[in-house]
Design a protein around this motif. Structure first.
Motif, PDB file in Angstrom:
ATOM      1  N   ASP A 187      52.432  41.572  41.010  1.00 12.25           N
ATOM      2  CA  ASP A 187      52.032  41.356  39.623  1.00 12.25           C
ATOM      3  C   ASP A 187      50.593  40.853  39.488  1.00 12.25           C
ATOM      4  O   ASP A 187      49.938  41.124  38.479  1.00 12.25           O
ATOM      5  CB  ASP A 187      52.979  40.352  38.958  1.00 12.25           C
ATOM      6  CG  ASP A 187      54.374  40.927  38.749  1.00 12.25           C
ATOM      7  OD1 ASP A 187      54.525  42.158  38.847  1.00 12.25           O
ATOM      8  OD2 ASP A 187      55.302  40.132  38.497  1.00 12.25           O
ATOM      9  N   ASP A 188      50.121  40.092  40.477  1.00  9.42           N
ATOM     10  CA  ASP A 188      48.783  39.494  40.413  1.00  9.42           C
ATOM     11  C   ASP A 188      47.814  40.164  41.376  1.00  9.42           C
ATOM     12  O   ASP A 188      46.807  39.566  41.768  1.00  9.42           O
ATOM     13  CB  ASP A 188      48.860  37.995  40.721  1.00  9.42           C
ATOM     14  CG  ASP A 188      49.746  37.259  39.735  1.00  9.42           C
ATOM     15  OD1 ASP A 188      49.465  37.334  38.529  1.00  9.42           O
ATOM     16  OD2 ASP A 188      50.734  36.627  40.175  1.00  9.42           O
ATOM     17  N   GLU A 189      48.076  41.397  41.741  1.00  4.13           N
ATOM     18  CA  GLU A 189      47.258  42.100  42.718  1.00  4.13           C
ATOM     19  C   GLU A 189      46.759  43.434  42.177  1.00  4.13           C
ATOM     20  O   GLU A 189      47.313  43.974  41.204  1.00  4.13           O
ATOM     21  CB  GLU A 189      48.046  42.359  44.004  1.00  4.13           C
ATOM     22  CG  GLU A 189      48.449  41.112  44.761  1.00  4.13           C
ATOM     23  CD  GLU A 189      49.236  41.450  46.013  1.00  4.13           C
ATOM     24  OE1 GLU A 189      49.022  40.764  47.038  1.00  4.13           O
ATOM     25  OE2 GLU A 189      50.060  42.389  45.982  1.00  4.13           O
ATOM     26  N   VAL A 190      45.729  43.954  42.840  1.00  2.00           N
ATOM     27  CA  VAL A 190      45.272  45.315  42.580  1.00  2.00           C
ATOM     28  C   VAL A 190      45.371  46.102  43.882  1.00  2.00           C
ATOM     29  O   VAL A 190      45.235  45.544  44.971  1.00  2.00           O
ATOM     30  CB  VAL A 190      43.820  45.349  42.043  1.00  2.00           C
ATOM     31  CG1 VAL A 190      43.703  44.577  40.759  1.00  2.00           C
ATOM     32  CG2 VAL A 190      42.836  44.815  43.077  1.00  2.00           C
ATOM     33  N   ALA A 231      45.520  51.067  41.230  1.00  2.00           N
ATOM     34  CA  ALA A 231      46.642  50.531  40.460  1.00  2.00           C
ATOM     35  C   ALA A 231      46.437  49.031  40.282  1.00  2.00           C
ATOM     36  O   ALA A 231      45.791  48.383  41.113  1.00  2.00           O
ATOM     37  CB  ALA A 231      47.978  50.799  41.160  1.00  2.00           C
ATOM     38  N   VAL A 232      46.979  48.476  39.196  1.00  2.00           N
ATOM     39  CA  VAL A 232      46.851  47.042  38.938  1.00  2.00           C
ATOM     40  C   VAL A 232      48.213  46.463  38.605  1.00  2.00           C
ATOM     41  O   VAL A 232      49.064  47.122  38.001  1.00  2.00           O
ATOM     42  CB  VAL A 232      45.867  46.753  37.785  1.00  2.00           C
ATOM     43  CG1 VAL A 232      44.479  47.259  38.101  1.00  2.00           C
ATOM     44  CG2 VAL A 232      46.357  47.346  36.478  1.00  2.00           C
ATOM     45  N   GLY A 233      48.433  45.198  39.010  1.00  4.78           N
ATOM     46  CA  GLY A 233      49.652  44.491  38.651  1.00  4.78           C
ATOM     47  C   GLY A 233      49.657  44.130  37.182  1.00  4.78           C
ATOM     48  O   GLY A 233      48.609  44.078  36.527  1.00  4.78           O
ATOM     49  N   PRO A 251      42.360  51.104  36.856  1.00  5.53           N
ATOM     50  CA  PRO A 251      42.156  52.193  37.812  1.00  5.53           C
ATOM     51  C   PRO A 251      40.829  52.920  37.570  1.00  5.53           C
ATOM     52  O   PRO A 251      40.448  53.180  36.432  1.00  5.53           O
ATOM     53  CB  PRO A 251      43.358  53.103  37.560  1.00  5.53           C
ATOM     54  CG  PRO A 251      44.425  52.179  37.086  1.00  5.53           C
ATOM     55  CD  PRO A 251      43.704  51.161  36.241  1.00  5.53           C
ATOM     56  N   GLY A 252      40.141  53.200  38.670  1.00  3.34           N
ATOM     57  CA  GLY A 252      38.846  53.856  38.608  1.00  3.34           C
ATOM     58  C   GLY A 252      37.670  52.916  38.751  1.00  3.34           C
ATOM     59  O   GLY A 252      36.553  53.346  39.065  1.00  3.34           O
ATOM     60  N   ASP A 253      37.876  51.596  38.533  1.00  4.89           N
ATOM     61  CA  ASP A 253      36.791  50.630  38.693  1.00  4.89           C
ATOM     62  C   ASP A 253      36.365  50.547  40.160  1.00  4.89           C
ATOM     63  O   ASP A 253      37.202  50.527  41.061  1.00  4.89           O
ATOM     64  CB  ASP A 253      37.226  49.238  38.224  1.00  4.89           C
ATOM     65  CG  ASP A 253      37.311  49.132  36.715  1.00  4.89           C
ATOM     66  OD1 ASP A 253      36.743  49.998  36.034  1.00  4.89           O
ATOM     67  OD2 ASP A 253      37.958  48.178  36.222  1.00  4.89           O
ATOM     68  N   VAL A 262      44.969  43.508  46.997  1.00  2.00           N
ATOM     69  CA  VAL A 262      44.058  42.373  46.907  1.00  2.00           C
ATOM     70  C   VAL A 262      44.459  41.482  45.736  1.00  2.00           C
ATOM     71  O   VAL A 262      44.662  41.976  44.624  1.00  2.00           O
ATOM     72  CB  VAL A 262      42.606  42.850  46.688  1.00  2.00           C
ATOM     73  CG1 VAL A 262      41.645  41.680  46.860  1.00  2.00           C
ATOM     74  CG2 VAL A 262      42.247  43.998  47.612  1.00  2.00           C
ATOM     75  N   PRO A 263      44.590  40.163  45.953  1.00  2.00           N
ATOM     76  CA  PRO A 263      44.817  39.263  44.821  1.00  2.00           C
ATOM     77  C   PRO A 263      43.686  39.375  43.810  1.00  2.00           C
ATOM     78  O   PRO A 263      42.511  39.543  44.179  1.00  2.00           O
ATOM     79  CB  PRO A 263      44.843  37.873  45.474  1.00  2.00           C
ATOM     80  CG  PRO A 263      45.178  38.130  46.902  1.00  2.00           C
ATOM     81  CD  PRO A 263      44.565  39.451  47.238  1.00  2.00           C
ATOM     82  N   ASP A 264      44.011  39.282  42.551  1.00  2.00           N
ATOM     83  CA  ASP A 264      43.008  39.395  41.488  1.00  2.00           C
ATOM     84  C   ASP A 264      41.885  38.378  41.666  1.00  2.00           C
ATOM     85  O   ASP A 264      40.724  38.646  41.323  1.00  2.00           O
ATOM     86  CB  ASP A 264      43.688  39.207  40.129  1.00  2.00           C
ATOM     87  CG  ASP A 264      42.732  39.376  38.966  1.00  2.00           C
ATOM     88  OD1 ASP A 264      41.878  40.284  39.018  1.00  2.00           O
ATOM     89  OD2 ASP A 264      42.826  38.592  38.004  1.00  2.00           O
ATOM     90  N   ALA A 265      42.195  37.210  42.238  1.00  2.00           N
ATOM     91  CA  ALA A 265      41.190  36.162  42.422  1.00  2.00           C
ATOM     92  C   ALA A 265      40.183  36.492  43.513  1.00  2.00           C
ATOM     93  O   ALA A 265      39.179  35.782  43.660  1.00  2.00           O
ATOM     94  CB  ALA A 265      41.877  34.837  42.747  1.00  2.00           C
TER      95      ALA A 265
END
Length: 323
Positions: A27-30, A78-80, A88-90, A106-109
Motif C-alpha cells: 500500500d505504501d510502495e511503488v 504501479a503505485v500502492g 505510472p510513467g513518472d 520501493v517505499p514511498d519515503a
C-alpha cells in the motif's frame, strides 16, 4: 524477471543472474521498472557479509535479502493505494535494497522524481553517495559559507559529490586524491588538490574547519593536527574499519576519542534514505551544481564483473549497471 541474487556470503562469484518473481508493491510502495542501478561499497560489504557483526541483522549464514543493489533510477509502473504524488510513467530515482533487477518495490519515503536533466545512469549514481555527502557536510558538520573543508578521498563515489556539495554550500574546498585524478577534482570545484603520494596533508600547515574522511587511512590524532579549534572530523567509512565491527567500530572510535580532540569527532554511519534528501539532490542537479561522475557502466548480465571492479580498483566516481 532477471535479477542478481546470492544464496551465501563470499566473493563476487557467489552472485548469479537468475529469473525470479516480479515483486508486488504494498500500500505504501511503488513498483519501479529499473533502468539503471549504481554500485557502492555497501554492495560488496553485504555480498561478503562484512563486517561480521552485521550478519546479526542481515542473516547469519546467508543474506535474507537475496537480490543485490541499492541505488536505482527508472520508471514507475504501479503505485500502492496510499501513495500520493507519483503515478505510472513518472521517471524516478531513490534508494532501496534489491535494485540489480528489472523491477524493484520501493517505499514511498525512499523515492522521488529524478532530476530532469540527468540520464537514468546519472540519476542512479546520486542517492546513497549523495545522501552520505549531503548529510555529512550540511547536517552533521553544519558547513557554512567561508569555512575550509578537506575531503580525503575526493575522487571516489562519495568524494566527487562531497566536493561539489561543499562548493555549493560556499566553502573553500581542498581535495585529497591521486595525481591522475587531480584535474577531475579541480573541475568539480576544489580550490586546492593534494596528491596523497607526494604530500601527507596531516603534516602540512593548513588548518580546516571540517575534515571529511572517506578513506580511513589516517588515525584520529593525525587528523586532529589539521583541525581548527572547534572544528569537526567526520568519519564516513571507507577503507576497511574492521571485519568484525566495521561501521560500529567507527562509531566507537568517535565516541571514545572525541573528548581528546580539540573539536568534534562524528561518525556518519549508513544515513537512511530520505525523500527530503532526494529532493535536495534533485534541486542541486537541476541547478547545475551537482553532476555525477561515472567511471564505467556495465549491462546487468555483467554485474558480477562490475562489483569485482568496484571492489578491486580505485574508481573515479561511480560504477553503474544498466538494466
Amino acid at each position: 524477471m532477471k535479477a542478481v541474487v546470492q544464496d551465501r556470503y563470499g566473493a563476487p562469484d557467489v552472485l548469479q543472474l537468475r529469473d525470479v518473481d516480479r515483486p508486488v508493491p504494498g500500500d505504501d510502495e511503488v513498483l519501479v521498472r529499473v533502468r539503471a542501478a549504481a554500485l557502492n561499497a555497501y554492495d560488496w560489504h553485504l555480498m561478503r557479509g562484512d563486517p561480521y557483526v552485521a550478519r546479526l541483522a542481515l542473516g547469519l549464514r546467508a543474506p535474507r535479502a537475496t537480490v543485490r543493489g541499492r541505488d536505482f533510477a527508472g520508471e514507475v509502473t504501479a503505485v500502492g493505494r496510499n501513495v500520493a504524488g507519483l503515478r505510472p510513467g513518472d521517471e524516478v530515482f531513490g534508494e532501496v535494497d534489491g535494485t540489480l533487477a528489472e523491477y524493484a518495490c520501493v517505499p514511498d519515503a525512499a523515492v522521488e522524481r529524478k532530476p530532469a536533466g540527468l540520464t537514468f545512469e546519472q540519476a542512479a549514481a546520486l542517492p546513497l553517495a549523495g545522501n552520505t555527502a549531503l548529510r555529512g557536510l550540511r547536517d552533521v558538520a553544519g558547513l557554512r559559507p567561508g569555512q575550509h573543508v578537506l575531503v580525503n578521498g575526493a575522487s571516489g563515489g562519495v568524494g566527487t559529490f562531497a566536493v561539489q556539495i561543499a562548493t555549493a554550500l560556499g566553502a573553500e574546498v581542498t581535495g585529497v586524491c591521486s595525481a591522475r585524478n587531480a584535474d577531475l577534482v579541480r573541475s568539480l570545484g576544489a580550490d586546492r588538490v593534494i596528491d596523497y603520494a607526494r604530500e601527507d596533508f596531516t603534516r602540512g600547515g593548513q588548518r580546516y574547519d571540517v575534515v571529511l574522511d572517506l578513506i580511513a587511512n589516517h588515525g584520529i590524532f593525525a587528523l586532529r593536527r589539521v583541525l581548527r579549534p572547534g572544528g569537526t572530523i567526520i568519519l564516513a567509512g571507507g577503507g576497511n574499519p574492521g571485519r568484525l565491527l566495521g561501521a560500529v567500530g567507527l562509531l566507537l572510535r568517535g565516541v571514545v576519542l572525541s573528548p581528546l580532540v580539540r573539536g568534534r569527532v562524528l561518525p556518519l554511519v549508513g544515513p537512511a534514505p530520505s525523500k527530503e534528501v532526494l529532493v535536495a539532490l534533485r534541486e542541486l542537479a537541476d541547478s547545475g551544481k551537482l553532476a555525477p561522475v561515472i567511471d564505467r557502466t556495465y549491462p546487468l548480465d555483467e554485474a558480477v564483473e562490475a562489483i569485482r571492479y568496484l571492489e578491486e580498483q580505485r574508481t573515479r566516481g561511480k560504477i553503474v549497471v544498466t538494466v
